[in-house]
Scaffold this active site. Structure first.
Site, PDB file in Angstrom:
ATOM      1  N   LYS A   1      14.741  -2.846   3.062  1.00 36.83           N
ATOM      2  CA  LYS A   1      13.774  -2.305   2.107  1.00 36.83           C
ATOM      3  C   LYS A   1      14.194  -0.916   1.641  1.00 36.83           C
ATOM      4  CE  LYS A   1       9.294  -4.465   3.149  1.00 36.83           C
ATOM      5  NZ  LYS A   1       7.914  -4.190   3.627  1.00 36.83           N
TER       6      LYS A   1
ATOM      7  N   CYS B   1      -5.766  -8.701   3.747  1.00 38.42           N
ATOM      8  CA  CYS B   1      -7.053  -8.038   3.985  1.00 38.42           C
ATOM      9  C   CYS B   1      -8.212  -9.007   4.198  1.00 38.42           C
ATOM     10  CB  CYS B   1      -7.381  -7.092   2.825  1.00 38.42           C
ATOM     11  SG  CYS B   1      -6.320  -5.634   2.762  1.00 38.42           S
TER      12      CYS B   1
ATOM     13  N   THR C   1      -1.700  -4.317   9.964  1.00 35.28           N
ATOM     14  CA  THR C   1      -2.576  -4.575  11.112  1.00 35.28           C
ATOM     15  C   THR C   1      -2.936  -6.065  11.098  1.00 35.28           C
ATOM     16  OG1 THR C   1      -4.374  -3.744   9.721  1.00 35.28           O
ATOM     17  CG2 THR C   1      -3.543  -2.273  11.433  1.00 35.28           C
TER      18      THR C   1
ATOM     19  N   ARG D   1       1.521 -13.624   2.038  1.00 34.11           N
ATOM     20  CA  ARG D   1       0.959 -13.437   3.378  1.00 34.11           C
ATOM     21  C   ARG D   1      -0.345 -14.220   3.515  1.00 34.11           C
ATOM     22  NH1 ARG D   1       0.676  -7.029   3.771  1.00 34.11           N
ATOM     23  NH2 ARG D   1      -0.049  -7.408   1.637  1.00 34.11           N
TER      24      ARG D   1
ATOM     25  N   SER E   1      -6.012  -0.853   7.588  1.00 32.91           N
ATOM     26  CA  SER E   1      -7.324  -1.430   7.859  1.00 32.91           C
ATOM     27  C   SER E   1      -7.431  -1.791   9.335  1.00 32.91           C
ATOM     28  CB  SER E   1      -7.542  -2.681   7.010  1.00 32.91           C
ATOM     29  OG  SER E   1      -7.407  -2.376   5.642  1.00 32.91           O
TER      30      SER E   1
ATOM     31  N   VAL F   1       0.836  -1.207   0.000  1.00 34.34           N
ATOM     32  CA  VAL F   1       0.000   0.000   0.000  1.00 34.34           C
ATOM     33  C   VAL F   1       0.865   1.249   0.000  1.00 34.34           C
ATOM     34  CG1 VAL F   1      -1.698   1.333   1.307  1.00 34.34           C
ATOM     35  CG2 VAL F   1      -1.916  -1.157   1.139  1.00 34.34           C
TER      36      VAL F   1
END
Length: 447
Positions: A49, A273, A98, A343, A133, A25
């Site tokens: 990263k 998600c 999250t 993930r 989220s 994101v």
């Protein structure tokens, strides 16, 4: 404020944006803000990263190295592995994970860590936007109290907003700015500030009346998909018992011009998600004494379908030998098509279960060159003719565009297809399609 109204607030001095969390994101948003003319600092505590990005090396398939290099060349995009310089930013966008804790409760440690790192550095009139989220009430009840330790007043001298991310990795049909952007603010002044900013970045903004409405909207979107995918996966198992092709039934049902939206079976729901956000909603309901039964049933079904796929693979492999002697090739480990995101991928659970059963398992995924399963490192294997012919079974778990279906059908002995990508292909392979009726049919891509 309606989405077509022009912002009532615009400060041309609001030009410096920080994006905290440079994952699937945060990184695309950082590049989008840069393209829109803002000076952007991308922040991530993962130093590897940051070092990669500083060398214009992208770890996200949707972002090419060339695009990253072009943005760095503008001198409007920089990356940092710490929070130094927060004081100089006008807008701070938080995009940290999250996840779920082991007991399926919300794990807000990353949001809390960022909030604790921010508050000593915050300056008057800065705008903080949370994109992660989370359950309704998080921004007001968890983040706001931490930011208040800055001695600034959220809603007055510090502007706090919530705008749920809607980025769909691997989706090439829509640019990020073309997806309507939900926004909300702690106060009217906060809403005006986030409206002014995102109104210049996104084609359409959708103001919500409260932070909680915006937080719920995100979970509602993903819970809708979670429930419907879980339902169609149950139908896949059911149709295997009935001997009916669910895929054809879905195609037939889509001819109805109203009241029906197609969802498709698969080995399980993955990603950050859809399998997680609904459980945030389930948790917050339980905190208030409300049991969300659809979410509970869907979570159970999501576990069941993955176990079912393992059992089907075991059953097919054991038509010729014991599973402990079988050689199995898994095609695709990422949770979705044309992505490298593993993930909560059900393919990893399937691979782990088959290994525990004693099978000789290898995998092919051009998007996932290496992975760790059960503390053992595995590398993606090329789908050579020799590998396909030597395998007792090839299982297709992810429908990557570059998967060589024709070669698989020509050289494999048995194919278990969980994504219906073998339809229409001829070859010597005997195939079974998840939800296709449960039969083992030769070479026509059906089963």
């Amino acid at each position: 404020m309606r989405s077509h109204e022009k912002p009532q607030f615009y400060d041309p001095n609001y030009t410096k944006v920080g994006v905290i969390g440079l994952g699937y994101v945060g990184l695309p948003l950082a590049l989008l803000f840069t393209k829109k003319g803002y000076h952007v600092t991308g922040i991530d505590i993962d130093a590897d990263k940051v070092a990669s990005l500083q060398q214009a090396s992208s770890y996200i398939p949707d972002i090419e190295n060339r695009e990253l290099a072009q943005m760095l060349a503008t001198n409007k995009l920089t990356f940092a592995a710490d929070y130094q310089g927060i004081e100089d930013l006008d807008i701070i966008v938080v995009c940290v994970p999250t996840p779920l804790a082991n007991d399926n409760k919300p794990d807000l440690r990353y949001l809390k860590h960022v909030s604790e790192a921010l508050y000593p550095r915050l300056q008057k009139e800065q705008l903080v936007i949370v994109e992660s989220s989370t359950y309704p009430g998080t921004t007001r009840e968890v983040i706001q109290p931490i930011l208040e330790k800055s001695n600034l007043i959220p809603g007055k001298t510090l502007h706090l907003a919530y705008s749920p991310e809607r980025i769909d990795p691997g989706n090439k049909s829509l640019a990020i700015e073309e997806v309507p952007k939900i926004i909300s603010g702690l106060s009217e002044q906060c809403l005006m500030r986030v409206t002014a900013f995102y109104g210049r970045v996104f084609n359409t903004i959708v103001p919500a009346s409260s932070l909680e409405v915006a937080e719920l909207a995100k979970l509602l979107e993903n819970s809708y998909r979670f429930i419907n995918i879980s339902f169609i996966n149950e139908m896949a198992m059911f149709c295997d018992k009935l001997g009916i092709d669910l895929w054809e039934a879905i195609s037939t049902a889509t001819t109805k011009p109203y009241g029906y939206q197609a969802f498709y079976p698969g080995p399980g729901i993955g990603g950050h998600c859809i399998p997680i956000d609904p459980l945030y909603l389930y948790w917050v309901g339980a905190q208030r004494g409300f049991h969300t039964q659809f979410l509970s049933l869907s979570e159970q079904m999501n576990q069941n379908i993955t176990s079912y796929v393992v059992e089907q693979i075991k059953k097919l492999a054991e038509t010729s030998k014991s599973i402990s002697d079988a050689s199995i090739v898994l095609c695709g480990l990422s949770y979705k098509k044309d992505s490298n995101d593993v993930r909560t991928s059900p393919a990893l659970d399937i691979m782990k279960a088959l290994i525990q059963l004693g099978a000789n398992v290898c995998y092919h995924d051009s998007h996932v060159p290496a992975v760790e399963v059960g503390q053992t490192n595995y590398s993606s294997q090329p789908l050579s003719q020799e590998l396909l012919e030597s395998a007792d079974l090839v299982a297709i778990l992810t429908d990557h565009s570059n998967l060589p279906i024709k070669s698989i059908m020509e050289h494999a002995k048995v194919v278990y297809d969980t994504k219906n990508v073998t339809k229409g292909y001829k070859g010597k392979a005997k195939t079974v399609v998840l939800g296709g009726g449960g039969t083992l049919d030769p070479g026509d891509g059906r089963g």
